[in-house]
Scaffold this active site. Structure first.
Site, mmCIF file in Angstrom:
data_model
loop_
_atom_site.group_PDB
_atom_site.id
_atom_site.type_symbol
_atom_site.label_atom_id
_atom_site.label_comp_id
_atom_site.label_asym_id
_atom_site.label_seq_id
_atom_site.Cartn_x
_atom_site.Cartn_y
_atom_site.Cartn_z
ATOM 1 N N ARG A 94 7.129 -8.676 7.019
ATOM 2 C CA ARG A 94 6.925 -7.347 6.453
ATOM 3 C C ARG A 94 7.377 -6.271 7.432
ATOM 4 O O ARG A 94 7.770 -5.182 7.030
ATOM 5 C CB ARG A 94 5.431 -7.122 6.138
ATOM 6 C CG ARG A 94 4.895 -7.920 4.974
ATOM 7 C CD ARG A 94 3.496 -7.449 4.625
ATOM 8 N NE ARG A 94 3.447 -6.004 4.616
ATOM 9 C CZ ARG A 94 2.431 -5.291 5.103
ATOM 10 N NH1 ARG A 94 1.390 -5.886 5.625
ATOM 11 N NH2 ARG A 94 2.458 -3.970 5.068
ATOM 12 N N ARG A 121 0.828 -1.209 0.000
ATOM 13 C CA ARG A 121 0.000 0.000 0.000
ATOM 14 C C ARG A 121 0.858 1.252 0.000
ATOM 15 O O ARG A 121 0.527 2.268 -0.608
ATOM 16 C CB ARG A 121 -0.888 0.040 1.254
ATOM 17 C CG ARG A 121 -2.106 -0.801 1.247
ATOM 18 C CD ARG A 121 -2.874 -0.539 2.510
ATOM 19 N NE ARG A 121 -3.073 0.890 2.714
ATOM 20 C CZ ARG A 121 -3.981 1.593 2.052
ATOM 21 N NH1 ARG A 121 -4.707 1.001 1.141
ATOM 22 N NH2 ARG A 121 -4.122 2.879 2.271
ATOM 23 N N ASP A 146 -1.489 0.058 15.906
ATOM 24 C CA ASP A 146 -0.541 -1.015 15.549
ATOM 25 C C ASP A 146 -0.110 -1.835 16.758
ATOM 26 O O ASP A 146 0.502 -2.885 16.607
ATOM 27 C CB ASP A 146 0.701 -0.433 14.866
ATOM 28 C CG ASP A 146 0.359 0.182 13.515
ATOM 29 O OD1 ASP A 146 1.187 0.928 12.970
ATOM 30 O OD2 ASP A 146 -0.760 -0.060 13.019
ATOM 31 N N VAL A 187 -9.577 2.882 14.861
ATOM 32 C CA VAL A 187 -8.887 3.410 13.664
ATOM 33 C C VAL A 187 -9.209 2.579 12.437
ATOM 34 O O VAL A 187 -9.590 3.100 11.404
ATOM 35 C CB VAL A 187 -7.361 3.484 13.896
ATOM 36 C CG1 VAL A 187 -6.651 3.946 12.638
ATOM 37 C CG2 VAL A 187 -7.053 4.409 15.073
ATOM 38 N N CYS A 192 -7.224 -4.053 2.556
ATOM 39 C CA CYS A 192 -6.349 -5.152 2.963
ATOM 40 C C CYS A 192 -7.035 -5.828 4.143
ATOM 41 O O CYS A 192 -8.189 -5.550 4.457
ATOM 42 C CB CYS A 192 -4.977 -4.614 3.338
ATOM 43 S SG CYS A 192 -5.045 -3.555 4.748
HETATM 44 C C1 EPZ Z 1 -0.264 4.295 8.384
HETATM 45 O O1 EPZ Z 1 -1.245 3.761 7.523
HETATM 46 C C2 EPZ Z 1 0.641 3.120 8.757
HETATM 47 N N1 EPZ Z 1 1.264 2.575 7.559
HETATM 48 C C3 EPZ Z 1 -0.197 2.039 9.443
HETATM 49 O O2 EPZ Z 1 0.700 0.993 9.849
HETATM 50 C C4 EPZ Z 1 -0.827 2.637 10.699
HETATM 51 O O3 EPZ Z 1 -1.637 1.671 11.311
HETATM 52 C C5 EPZ Z 1 -1.680 3.849 10.297
HETATM 53 O O4 EPZ Z 1 -0.856 4.812 9.585
HETATM 54 C C6 EPZ Z 1 -2.294 4.541 11.518
HETATM 55 O O5 EPZ Z 1 -1.301 4.951 12.380
HETATM 56 C C7 EPZ Z 1 2.325 3.221 7.006
HETATM 57 O O6 EPZ Z 1 2.751 4.257 7.477
HETATM 58 C C8 EPZ Z 1 2.934 2.572 5.796
HETATM 59 P P1 EPZ Z 1 -4.237 6.372 7.909
HETATM 60 P P2 EPZ Z 1 -2.241 4.763 6.704
HETATM 61 O O7 EPZ Z 1 -4.317 7.001 6.576
HETATM 62 O O8 EPZ Z 1 -1.501 5.958 6.287
HETATM 63 C C9 EPZ Z 1 -8.867 6.520 7.175
HETATM 64 C C10 EPZ Z 1 1.385 -1.237 10.143
HETATM 65 O O9 EPZ Z 1 0.884 -2.229 10.714
HETATM 66 N N2 EPZ Z 1 -8.534 7.180 5.899
HETATM 67 O O10 EPZ Z 1 -3.904 7.206 9.102
HETATM 68 O O11 EPZ Z 1 -2.963 3.967 5.696
HETATM 69 C C11 EPZ Z 1 -8.620 5.019 7.072
HETATM 70 O O12 EPZ Z 1 -9.744 4.367 6.577
HETATM 71 C C12 EPZ Z 1 0.505 -0.328 9.297
HETATM 72 O O13 EPZ Z 1 2.586 -0.904 10.213
HETATM 73 C C13 EPZ Z 1 -9.532 7.767 5.149
HETATM 74 O O14 EPZ Z 1 -10.702 7.755 5.529
HETATM 75 O O15 EPZ Z 1 -3.256 5.141 7.889
HETATM 76 C C14 EPZ Z 1 -8.341 4.572 8.469
HETATM 77 O O16 EPZ Z 1 -9.575 4.263 9.095
HETATM 78 C C15 EPZ Z 1 -0.953 -0.775 9.279
HETATM 79 N N3 EPZ Z 1 -9.214 8.331 3.954
HETATM 80 C C16 EPZ Z 1 -7.765 5.814 9.114
HETATM 81 O O17 EPZ Z 1 -7.973 6.912 8.210
HETATM 82 C C17 EPZ Z 1 -7.917 8.367 3.482
HETATM 83 O O18 EPZ Z 1 -7.666 8.916 2.387
HETATM 84 C C18 EPZ Z 1 -6.273 5.677 9.380
HETATM 85 O O19 EPZ Z 1 -5.630 5.603 8.150
HETATM 86 C C19 EPZ Z 1 -6.910 7.773 4.280
HETATM 87 C C20 EPZ Z 1 -7.234 7.181 5.486
#
Ligand code: EPZ
Length: 458
Positions: free
Chosen positions: A412, A104, A320, A342, A128
């Protein structure tokens, strides 16, 4: 009640074998942060000069991101925990589905590609196993900066149509403090014309690490780590050398490993204020935690009691570490409640923990846990990265042997995990023998009282 498995040969994929009940000792060493290294690698596309990133963990996600950069035309040289990237000659603005689907974080390339080449074509990363993972905030941010973005047959096509092919700074307010969207907008606005502000920005340490590196490349980013970030666009960014922050999620996983095996150990290097919410919950449930030298913590678990947690964006309790903490609560005294606010599908570990004799009942986004005296070693499988870590912790504390499958998830995000745990006293090994008689599997004995408590809790 006990049932001894009948003798039959069964194929098992490469797996970990864990002998439970062995205390940990010494130091659990923390690697560089996966979720920082990945976005820093994408940011290398913003400059034509060479970027040296140090303290990069050796993980499959990092390998995939390297492949993505190579695919775009960048030069990537890896030396143990450092990566040198030069993207002078990037020529391709399109990412193949097979690479995006497996990582991703590859979507982080969209902002830098738009900035460098004026266009980007990236397949939708898709959901995912922890949730839908939408990218609407990323797309809205890029549109606000002046990009034309359309989604056609699950491919995001973005381009800058202005004559100088340059994005324009603007004020953006996120509906949710998305980590990824904040990072996408941050990278895209560094070279935009004029000023950009991001309100309701994510505050995670990985954002601060990205801003620190961008500023050392000549960017003008102010307020990273707060809800409001200001970026003044510049003409170009230069190369730099940057060391990735320690992985706060790995560090938290190791602190919980100490607690679940009731072992006093040292964990580091880490940055304590990246883990404040986790440290206070570990102290609340019965661990004493103190500074130990530079960037290390000493944790001494005592009687562990159930405490409630609700996950939230930084500086709240990190999603996480929800799964690893649930493993700890499974053997804590008394009851606890864990709410996942989250991601909508981040409870895969509950089934596996209950298979090991835990007493956990799921009600929508909340897990109700009744601590049991001990877990029983079993044949268990990880369904995603962090649930895999949680299950490994449960195996470390369980009575008897366990077999863990799901290494494709674990590798990963945890560098040399079994090596680190073995160095700290665990008996855990990676096995590749593909068939073995079932009788060598751990007996599926779950004690009577565990079964009764599970029934009561359900
Ligand atoms: C980052 O994911 C991390 N991954 C995740 O770690 C982590 O769990 C997450 O941040 C929260 O801290 C990386 O940095 C590569 P988000 P990300 O956008 O950026 C909603 C691990 O296990 N959302 O903050 O995808 C979404 O649905 C991984 O290391 C929208 O609605 O997290 C979710 O409910 C897993 N629209 C919430 O925000 C968007 O355009 C959090 O997502 C984007 C997100």
């Amino acid at each position: 009640m006990s049932s001894v498995a009948t003798i039959k040969r069964e194929f098992i994929p490469p797996h970990l074998e864990v002998k439970g009940g062995h205390p940990l000792s010494g130091v659990l060493k923390v690697s560089g942060a996966k979720n920082s290294a990945l976005v820093l690698m994408a940011a290398a596309l913003l400059t034509k000069e060479t970027l040296l990133i140090k303290n990069v963990p050796q993980l499959t996600d990092i390998e995939v991101m390297s492949e993505i950069l190579l695919n775009l035309g960048a030069k990537v040289a890896k030396r143990s925990n450092s990566i040198e990237i030069n993207s002078t000659s990037i020529h391709n603005a399109e990412l193949p589905y097979k690479l995006v689907h497996s990582l991703r974080a590859s979507f982080f390339c969209i902002g830098p590609l738009l900035t460098r080449l004026g266009e980007a074509k990236i397949p939708l990363p898709g959901g995912c196993n922890i949730g839908a993972r939408p990218i609407d905030e990323h797309i809205n941010g890029l549109k606000a900066l002046g990009a034309e973005v359309e989604i056609n047959k699950d491919v995001v096509k973005a381009q800058v149509l202005t004559k100088n092919k340059r994005l324009r700074g603007t004020n953006i307010t996120l509906k949710y403090p998305s980590v990824g969207a904040t990072e996408t907008i941050l990278m895209a606005s560094c070279l935009a014309l004029g000023k950009t502000t991001i309100s309701n920005a994510a505050r995670e340490p990985e954002i601060q690490d990205l801003a620190k590196m961008l500023n050392s490349m000549g960017a003008k980013v102010y307020g990273a780590g707060t809800k409001k970030i200001k970026i003044i666009g510049v003409e170009a960014l230069k190369g730099t050398s940057h060391s990735v922050i320690p992985d706060r999620i790995e560090a938290g996983t190791f602190l919980i490993a100490a607690a679940i095996t009731r072992s006093p150990i040292i964990v580091g290097p880490l940055i304590p204020n990246h883990l404040s919410a986790v440290i206070s919950k570990l102290q609340e449930c019965g661990c004493s935690i103190s500074h130990h030298g530079n960037h290390h913590l000493k944790i001494t678990p005592r009687d562990i009691s159930g405490v409630d947690i609700t996950t939230s964006p930084f500086p709240g309790f990190p999603t996480d570490l929800q799964a690893p903490f649930m493993s700890l609560m499974a053997t804590a005294k008394g009851s606890s409640k864990i709410k996942e606010k989250v991601f909508e599908k981040r409870m895969q570990h509950v089934f596996e923990l209950n298979k090991m004799g835990a007493c956990i009942y799921l009600e929508k986004d909340t897990a109700h846990i009744k601590g049991v005296k001990e877990l029983i070693g079993s044949h268990v499988a990880g369904g995603d990265l962090r649930s895999s870590a949680a299950i490994i912790l449960a195996c470390l504390s369980a009575k008897g042997n366990s077999i863990f499958t799901g290494l494709e998830h674990l590798d990963r995000g945890y560098e040399k995990l079994e090596e680190k745990l073995t160095n700290a006293g665990s008996i855990i090994s990676r096995e590749f023998d593909h068939t073995r008689s079932r009788s060598s599997f751990p007996n599926k004995t779950i004690s009577e009282d565990n079964i009764n408590t599970q029934k009561k809790a359900a």
